[in-house]
Write an enzyme that holds these catalytic residues in place. Structure first.
Site, PDB file in Angstrom:
ATOM      1  N   HIS A  24       4.080   1.598   2.175  1.00 15.16           N
ATOM      2  CA  HIS A  24       5.302   0.916   1.712  1.00 15.16           C
ATOM      3  C   HIS A  24       5.952   1.709   0.587  1.00 15.16           C
ATOM      4  CE1 HIS A  24       2.571  -2.556   2.956  1.00 15.16           C
ATOM      5  NE2 HIS A  24       3.482  -2.475   3.901  1.00 15.16           N
ATOM      6  N   LYS A  64      -4.285   6.461  10.906  1.00 10.82           N
ATOM      7  CA  LYS A  64      -3.143   5.793  10.278  1.00 10.82           C
ATOM      8  C   LYS A  64      -3.635   4.876   9.162  1.00 10.82           C
ATOM      9  CE  LYS A  64       0.710   2.721  10.724  1.00 10.82           C
ATOM     10  NZ  LYS A  64       0.979   1.347  11.030  1.00 10.82           N
ATOM     11  N   CYS A  73       2.151  -8.399  15.359  1.00  7.80           N
ATOM     12  CA  CYS A  73       3.505  -7.829  15.401  1.00  7.80           C
ATOM     13  C   CYS A  73       4.556  -8.928  15.354  1.00  7.80           C
ATOM     14  CB  CYS A  73       3.768  -7.061  16.695  1.00  7.80           C
ATOM     15  SG  CYS A  73       2.775  -5.614  16.926  1.00  7.80           S
ATOM     16  N   CYS A  79      -2.935  -5.221  21.928  1.00  9.48           N
ATOM     17  CA  CYS A  79      -1.741  -4.623  21.326  1.00  9.48           C
ATOM     18  C   CYS A  79      -1.978  -3.135  21.090  1.00  9.48           C
ATOM     19  CB  CYS A  79      -1.433  -5.323  20.010  1.00  9.48           C
ATOM     20  SG  CYS A  79      -0.069  -4.555  19.138  1.00  9.48           S
ATOM     21  N   CYS A 123       1.913 -10.557  20.588  1.00  9.83           N
ATOM     22  CA  CYS A 123       0.965 -10.096  19.564  1.00  9.83           C
ATOM     23  C   CYS A 123       1.221 -10.860  18.268  1.00  9.83           C
ATOM     24  CB  CYS A 123       1.107  -8.596  19.305  1.00  9.83           C
ATOM     25  SG  CYS A 123       0.135  -8.066  17.863  1.00  9.83           S
ATOM     26  N   HIS A 163       0.849  -1.193   0.000  1.00  7.59           N
ATOM     27  CA  HIS A 163       0.000   0.000   0.000  1.00  7.59           C
ATOM     28  C   HIS A 163       0.887   1.245   0.000  1.00  7.59           C
ATOM     29  CE1 HIS A 163       0.588   0.819   4.276  1.00  7.59           C
ATOM     30  NE2 HIS A 163       0.210  -0.405   4.576  1.00  7.59           N
ATOM     31  N   LYS A 181      -3.321  -1.813   6.892  1.00  8.51           N
ATOM     32  CA  LYS A 181      -4.147  -2.867   6.307  1.00  8.51           C
ATOM     33  C   LYS A 181      -5.228  -3.312   7.279  1.00  8.51           C
ATOM     34  CE  LYS A 181      -0.905  -6.543   7.524  1.00  8.51           C
ATOM     35  NZ  LYS A 181       0.205  -5.820   8.133  1.00  8.51           N
ATOM     36  N   HIS A 198      -1.557  -2.602  17.096  1.00  6.32           N
ATOM     37  CA  HIS A 198      -2.727  -3.134  16.379  1.00  6.32           C
ATOM     38  C   HIS A 198      -3.935  -3.015  17.291  1.00  6.32           C
ATOM     39  CE1 HIS A 198       0.677  -5.080  14.311  1.00  6.32           C
ATOM     40  NE2 HIS A 198      -0.040  -4.764  13.252  1.00  6.32           N
TER      41      HIS A 198
END
Ligand code: MSP
Length: 506
Positions: free
Chosen positions: A20, A301, A128, A143, A125, A17, A304, A146
């Site tokens: 990246h 943020k 992670c 987390c 997690c 996405h 995904k 997340h």
């Protein structure tokens, strides 16, 4: 001089996405700029393919982890040329050559006495792929990264890395190298983590097979972060067949990464290298998050798991790769969080790229064609305009030395705007009406052509495809930083037809 720049290697459990693309473009801008300086550049990116998250996604799709990795790694590989990234190699951690080098380095860390076996219990997690410390655990054992993801209580026999014994060496490293991590806020954050006391970290996983086998205990694979971080080092040994580049490029000049993975890079990684008696990288540049701005101006943020990602492929289909590159670094100051949206994208495309830059170039070339038969007048540049370009190349280089990618772009753009004002001030179409204005018209057209060339050479790292087209139309090839000085190239060349650089999107 060698310059080695890296991006994080991206997880293959999801499609690429804009986040990246953003990191990769940042690294690419620096790589291209250093090539313009005539340096020996190596730019690495790639995919992080092992670990539990990948194994889990593969299982849920009923395919093997390798199949999933192959499929998704391809999407990241395809992304690179699409965003005009000039990476010299693309590493995949499932590459057997990487695995072998990981085993060698980890064996050395083991043999140097930095590894022991113990029982581990903690909050883990799965997203992670990381055990969490007290501060990293959110309400109800979730987390913090997340949001809402429940942590698992895990207990297993593991190999441990003696991170605690590197507390002092890391403090010394930070004291000696105030720019090891930048910006300063991230340096302080990493140092605070070290000063808070380091605990040993688990280095292996027993109930996972998708990973690099621990050479001294084949029933375990390395915890994915140990295998992943080493990519920066291992890639150099096999990126070029029969030519080990390690000597030439290690230690890395810059690791570029988002703030989410600061701890791994700024604490674990230098400790691992010290344990293996290898030189640590020169600098780590930490950038912020791209946030999606919605129609009410609320920013979240892009990730995904939140499902609010911008698909870079879609944006590029409509506007082209260079517009995406420009927008990301114009809109979001590198190092900080910043909102992006399709609305501001469209605005900048139209007002800055198409109007300020594209029109400036097409008008100038059209006037050179109309008034001077396509030949740039061979006269000196305008002495009144020249001071506004003084020191620009040095300014841009200094900013990029500090990875101030957005600020450097801003300085260049100030000159694009200066050239637009110059057109208005000198009104070449008026000069062309009267023979008495002929000398001044020569100076004006020559100065505009030279000004456009100057900013375009400097913009090349940001918008390589566009810059190449424009330079070609100006009859220029030279891309070196040296050549970028205003008045640094002679007049007298012939201009060619310029394709529309920023057409109206479909
Ligand atoms: N595989 C690890 C990194 C290992 S490096 C030895 C990983 N992968 S990741 O696919 O999650 O990529 C994380 C990186 O992608 C971030 O550090 C950042 O560089 C980039 N970004 C992902 N989402 C982003 C934003 N929303 N904004 C900016 N960058 C983002 O972590």
């Amino acid at each position: 001089m060698a310059f080695y720049v890296t991006t994080p290697i991206y997880y293959v459990n999801a499609a690429p996405h804009l986040g990246h693309a953003y990191t990769t473009i940042g690294a690419d801008i620096l790589a291209r700029h250093h090539r313009q300086r005539g340096e020996d550049v190596f730019f690495l990116t790639g995919t992080d393919e092992h670990g539990e998250p990948v194994a889990k996604v593969a299982e849920s799709q009923g395919i093997s982890p390798k199949e999933l990795a192959d499929r998704n790694a391809r999407q990241f590989q395809d992304l690179m040329p699409r965003i005009n990234a000039s990476n010299d190699f693309f590493i995949r951690t499932s590459d057997p050559r990487h695995k072998q080098r990981v085993q060698e380095v980890m064996q050395r860390i083991h043999d140097n006495g930095h590894v022991y076996k113990d029982l581990y219990e903690g909050w883990y997690c799965p997203k992670c792929a990381d055990f969490k410390t007290e501060q990293e655990i959110g309400p109800g054992n979730t987390c913090k990264i997340h949001e809402g993801t429940p942590l698992d209580r895990e207990r297993e026999e593991n190999w441990f890395f003696r991170l605690s014994s590197f507390e002092q060496p890391l403090k010394e490293l930070y004291a000696q190298r105030p720019d090891f991590v930048s910006p300063r806020t991230r340096y302080n954050e990493a140092l605070a983590f070290i000063n808070g006391g380091l605990q040993d970290v688990s280095l292996s996983r027993a109930n996972l097979t998708w990973g690099v086998e621990v050479p001294w205990d084949r029933a375990h694979v390395f915890y994915v972060w140990f295998d992943a971080l080493l990519n920066y080092y291992t890639a150099l040994s096999f990126a070029r067949d029969g030519d080990d580049l390690t000597e030439r490029f290690w230690p890395a000049s810059y690791h570029i990464l988002g703030k989410d993975i600061l701890k791994f890079h700024a604490v674990f990684w230098p400790a691992m290298l010290l344990a293996a008696e290898l030189p640590v990288p020169e600098r780590e540049l930490i950038h912020g998050y791209l946030l999606m701005r919605d129609s009410e101006g609320i920013e979240t943020k892009m990730s995904k798991s939140l499902g609010n990602v911008i698909d870079p492929f879609e944006v590029m289909d409509r506007f082209g790769a260079d517009a995406l590159r420009y927008y990301c670094f114009r809109e979001v100051s590198f190092g900080h969080d910043g909102g992006v949206s399709t609305v501001t994208f469209g605005e900048r495309y139209e007002s800055e790229l198409a109007n300020e830059y594209g029109n400036l170039a097409s008008r100038t070339l059209a006037m050179i064609t109309r008034y001077r038969d396509g030949v740039v007048p061979d006269v000196d540049v305008d002495a009144d305009l020249a001071p506004d370009f003084d020191g620009l190349v040095a300014e841009v280089s200094e900013l990029l030395d500090r990875a101030e990618i957005t600020q450097a772009l801003d300085r260049i753009w100030q000159r694009v705007r200066r050239l637009n004002r110059y057109v208005e001030e000198t009104a070449p179409w008026q000069l062309a009406k009267d023979e008495a204005g002929s000398d001044q018209l020569d100076v004006t057209l020559r100065s505009l052509a030279e000004g456009i060339r100057t900013v375009t050479v400097l913009l090349h790292p940001y918008m390589p495809e566009t810059a190449a087209k424009l330079l070609e139309a100006l009859g220029e090839r030279e891309l070196t930083l040296e050549s970028a000085a205003f008045g640094g190239r002679p007049g007298g060349g012939t201009v060619a037809k310029l394709p529309q650089l920023f057409p109206k999107p479909q």
